[in-house]
Design an enzyme around this catalytic site. Structure first.
Site, short mmCIF file in Angstrom:
data_model
loop_
_atom_site.label_atom_id
_atom_site.label_comp_id
_atom_site.label_asym_id
_atom_site.label_seq_id
_atom_site.Cartn_x
_atom_site.Cartn_y
_atom_site.Cartn_z
N LYS A 199 0.85 -1.19 0.00
CA LYS A 199 0.00 0.00 0.00
C LYS A 199 0.89 1.24 0.00
CE LYS A 199 -2.02 1.37 3.92
NZ LYS A 199 -3.03 1.60 4.99
N SER A 218 -4.09 4.04 -17.07
CA SER A 218 -3.11 3.56 -16.08
C SER A 218 -2.86 4.61 -15.01
CB SER A 218 -1.78 3.20 -16.73
OG SER A 218 -1.19 4.36 -17.27
N TYR A 266 -3.64 -0.17 -13.92
CA TYR A 266 -2.33 -0.81 -13.88
C TYR A 266 -1.24 0.25 -13.79
CZ TYR A 266 -2.20 0.31 -18.85
OH TYR A 266 -2.22 0.97 -20.05
#
Length: 130
Positions: free
Chosen positions: A8, A24, A57
């Site tokens: 994270k 993205s 992504y």
């Protein structure tokens, strides 16, 4: 098998939005390394400012730039300056799930790493070199 939090990046600030890009999230390479993220890895992005949650992504950004740029359709779910949490996951066998420890990367208002936790505090040495 269980899907567990792998890493994270906590409370990163969005530095740019580029709706005309394919899609993205561009992330500073230092942050990618600290969070054990690879280019093209799937991540969840949670926007603290408006509650939006979405998948995208990772694309590698310039090392040391502090860049967090949402591209393509995701750019419509954030604004420059918004605070986001970026999450990645991994699938582990049931017997490893209870001991799975994520890498937690904490950043300041300029997306510089200020602390890490997890995985035996592996990144403490990395922070001292930045």
């Amino acid at each position: 098998m269980r899907t567990m939090l792998k890493s994270k990046i906590h409370r990163a600030r969005v530095t740019n939005c580029n709706v005309d890009y394919e899609g993205s999230i561009t992330i500073d390479k230092d942050l990618m390394d600290a969070a054990d993220l690879l280019s093209y890895e799937k991540v969840d992005v949670l926007n603290i400012n408006n509650g939006a949650r979405f998948h995208t992504y990772v694309i590698e950004g310039e090392r040391g730039s502090g860049e967090i740029c949402l591209n393509g359709a995701a750019a419509r779910l954030v604004a420059k300056g918004d605070i986001v949490i970026i999450l990645s996951y991994h699938v582990v066998p049931e017997n490893e799930a209870i001991t799975s420890t994520p890498r937690l990367v904490y950043v300041d208002s300029e997306n510089r790493i200020v602390d890490t936790k997890g995985e035996k505090d592996w990144a403490k040495d990395l922070i001292s070199t930045l």
